[in-house]
Scaffold this active site. Structure first.
Site, mmCIF file in Angstrom:
data_model
loop_
_atom_site.group_PDB
_atom_site.id
_atom_site.type_symbol
_atom_site.label_atom_id
_atom_site.label_comp_id
_atom_site.label_asym_id
_atom_site.label_seq_id
_atom_site.Cartn_x
_atom_site.Cartn_y
_atom_site.Cartn_z
ATOM 1 C CG ASP A 8 -2.274 4.919 -12.098
ATOM 2 O OD1 ASP A 8 -3.253 4.173 -12.273
ATOM 3 O OD2 ASP A 8 -1.332 4.607 -11.347
ATOM 4 C CB SER A 9 -5.469 5.033 -8.917
ATOM 5 O OG SER A 9 -4.379 4.116 -8.881
ATOM 6 C CB CYS A 72 -4.884 3.117 -14.626
ATOM 7 S SG CYS A 72 -5.851 2.215 -13.414
ATOM 8 C CD GLU A 150 0.684 4.862 -4.722
ATOM 9 O OE1 GLU A 150 0.843 5.894 -4.049
ATOM 10 O OE2 GLU A 150 0.363 4.890 -5.940
ATOM 11 C CB CYS A 182 -1.505 -3.536 -11.710
ATOM 12 S SG CYS A 182 -1.538 -2.065 -10.646
ATOM 13 C CG HIS A 184 0.570 0.997 -8.596
ATOM 14 N ND1 HIS A 184 -0.518 1.481 -9.267
ATOM 15 C CD2 HIS A 184 0.836 1.898 -7.606
ATOM 16 C CE1 HIS A 184 -0.916 2.616 -8.713
ATOM 17 N NE2 HIS A 184 -0.102 2.894 -7.699
HETATM 18 N N1 DGL Z 1 -2.193 1.337 -11.518
HETATM 19 C C1 DGL Z 1 -3.512 0.900 -11.695
HETATM 20 C C2 DGL Z 1 -3.650 -0.281 -12.609
HETATM 21 O O1 DGL Z 1 -2.895 -0.386 -13.555
HETATM 22 C C3 DGL Z 1 -4.455 0.988 -10.526
HETATM 23 C C4 DGL Z 1 -4.086 0.386 -9.222
HETATM 24 C C5 DGL Z 1 -5.160 0.711 -8.192
HETATM 25 O O2 DGL Z 1 -5.364 1.904 -7.923
HETATM 26 O O3 DGL Z 1 -5.806 -0.229 -7.703
HETATM 27 O O4 DGL Z 1 -4.515 -1.078 -12.487
#
Ligand code: DGL
Length: 258
Positions: A8-9, A72, A150, A182, A184
Site C-alpha cells: 500500500d501507499s 490499495c 495515518e 480506501c 485507510h
Molecule cells: N489506501 C489506499 C487506497 O485504498 C491509498 C490511499 C492514498 O495513498 O491516497 O486507496
C-alpha cells in the site's frame, strides 16, 4: 515457501492484513508501504502504475513471495493488469465493494468514500454500471481522510468537525450504505460510524480479500510455515506510536527499503 507481500501507499493496507492474518495465522508476511509516494489518491495514473510495478517487481526479485496483495484501491483500479503481466505469482487487488453495497441498500442510494483518484476511475464507473445500475451513487473523494487515518495511528486525535464536513454529502444524499473504498478508512470505522449513525451500514472488502487469498494459497499448495511479519517502507521511518502499533500487529522488524 515464500511470504505473502502486502502493498500500500502507507498504513491503510494493515486493515486488509488484519483480515488475512486472521484467516491465515501461520504464514510469513511482508508489508511494503510506499510512503515516499503517499498519498496515492493524488498521483497521476501513469506515475502510479509505473512506480507500483517497479517497486513490487524489485521487491520480489530480492525476496520471492507466494502471492502479492495490492491492499490499495487507488492502485488496484489501475495496476492489476500491468503487474500481472510482469510477475509470476498470483496478484490479488482490493477494489471498492460496490456490488455488496448495492445489494444491501434498501433506499437504492449508496455512498462511495474513496480517494480522489478512485472515485473518478473508469474501473469504478464500470463497477457501478455492472453492479449498481439501480442505485444512485454519492461519491466522495478525500485525501484528507487518508491523512486523518495515518494521524490516528500516529496517536493524534481525529477532529470530529473535519469528519462531519467530509461525510456530509452522504447525510444530505440519504445514503443507507457507504462503501469504504480506501483501505485507510476501515482504520476510522468507529469515528465514521459515529457520525453517520446506526442506520448507515459501512462495507469494505477486507473479509472478501482474505477469503480470496486463502483460496489461492490453497491452490498454490503453500504450507503453513509459522507466523512472521516484516514491515518495509520507502519514505521516512514511522514515528514511535506507529512502531508500537506495528509491533502489536506482529511486525518484528521495520526497515527502510530498498
Ligand atoms: N489506501 C489506499 C487506497 O485504498 C491509498 C490511499 C492514498 O495513498 O491516497 O486507496
Amino acid at each position: 515457501m515464500g511470504a505473502i507481500l502486502i502493498f500500500d501507499s502507507g498504513l491503510g493496507g494493515l486493515s486488509i492484513y488484519q483480515h488475512i492474518r486472521q484467516a491465515l495465522p501461520n504464514r510469513r508476511y511482508r508489508y511494503l508501504a510506499d510512503s515516499a509516494r503517499f498519498p496515492y489518491g493524488e498521483l497521476q495514473p501513469q506515475e502510479l502504475i509505473d512506480g507500483c510495478v517497479a517497486r513490487i517487481k524489485q521487491h520480489i526479485a530480492a525476496e520471492p513471495v507466494d502471492l502479492v496483495v495490492i491492499a490499495c484501491n487507488s492502485a488496484s483500479t489501475l495496476v492489476l493488469e500491468p503487474l500481472r503481466a510482469e510477475v509470476d505469482c498470483p496478484v490479488v487487488g482490493v477494489v471498492p465493494a460496490i456490488k455488496p453495497a448495492a445489494a444491501m441498500s434498501h433506499k437504492k442510494v449508496i455512498g462511495l468514500l474513496a480517494t480522489p483518484g478512485t472515485v473518478r476511475r473508469p474501473y469504478t464507473d464500470e463497477l457501478a454500471a455492472q453492479f449498481a445500475a439501480d442505485c444512485e451513487m454519492v461519491r466522495v473523494g478525500s485525501s484528507e481522510l487518508v491523512w486523518l487515518a495515518e494521524q490516528k495511528l500516529a496517536g493524534k486525535s481525529v477532529a470530529r468537525t473535519a469528519l462531519e464536513s467530509i461525510l456530509s454529502p452522504f447525510i444530505e444524499g440519504h445514503a443507507d450504505v457507504v462503501v469504504l473504498g480506501c483501505t485507510h478508512f476501515p482504520l476510522l470505522r468507529e469515528e465514521i460510524a459515529q457520525i453517520l449513525g446506526p442506520k448507515v451500514r459501512l462495507v469494505d472488502s477486507g473479509a472478501a480479500i482474505a477469503r480470496r487469498v486463502s483460496q489461492l494459497i490453497g491452490d498454490i499448495g503453500a504450507s503453513d510455515d509459522g507466523f512472521s511479519g516484516h514491515y518495509f517502507h520507502t519514505g521516512e521511518k514511522p514515528g514511535p506510536q506507529v512502531c508500537t502499533f506495528l509491533a502489536q500487529q506482529g511486525f518484528t522488524s521495520i526497515e527502510k527499503w530498498p
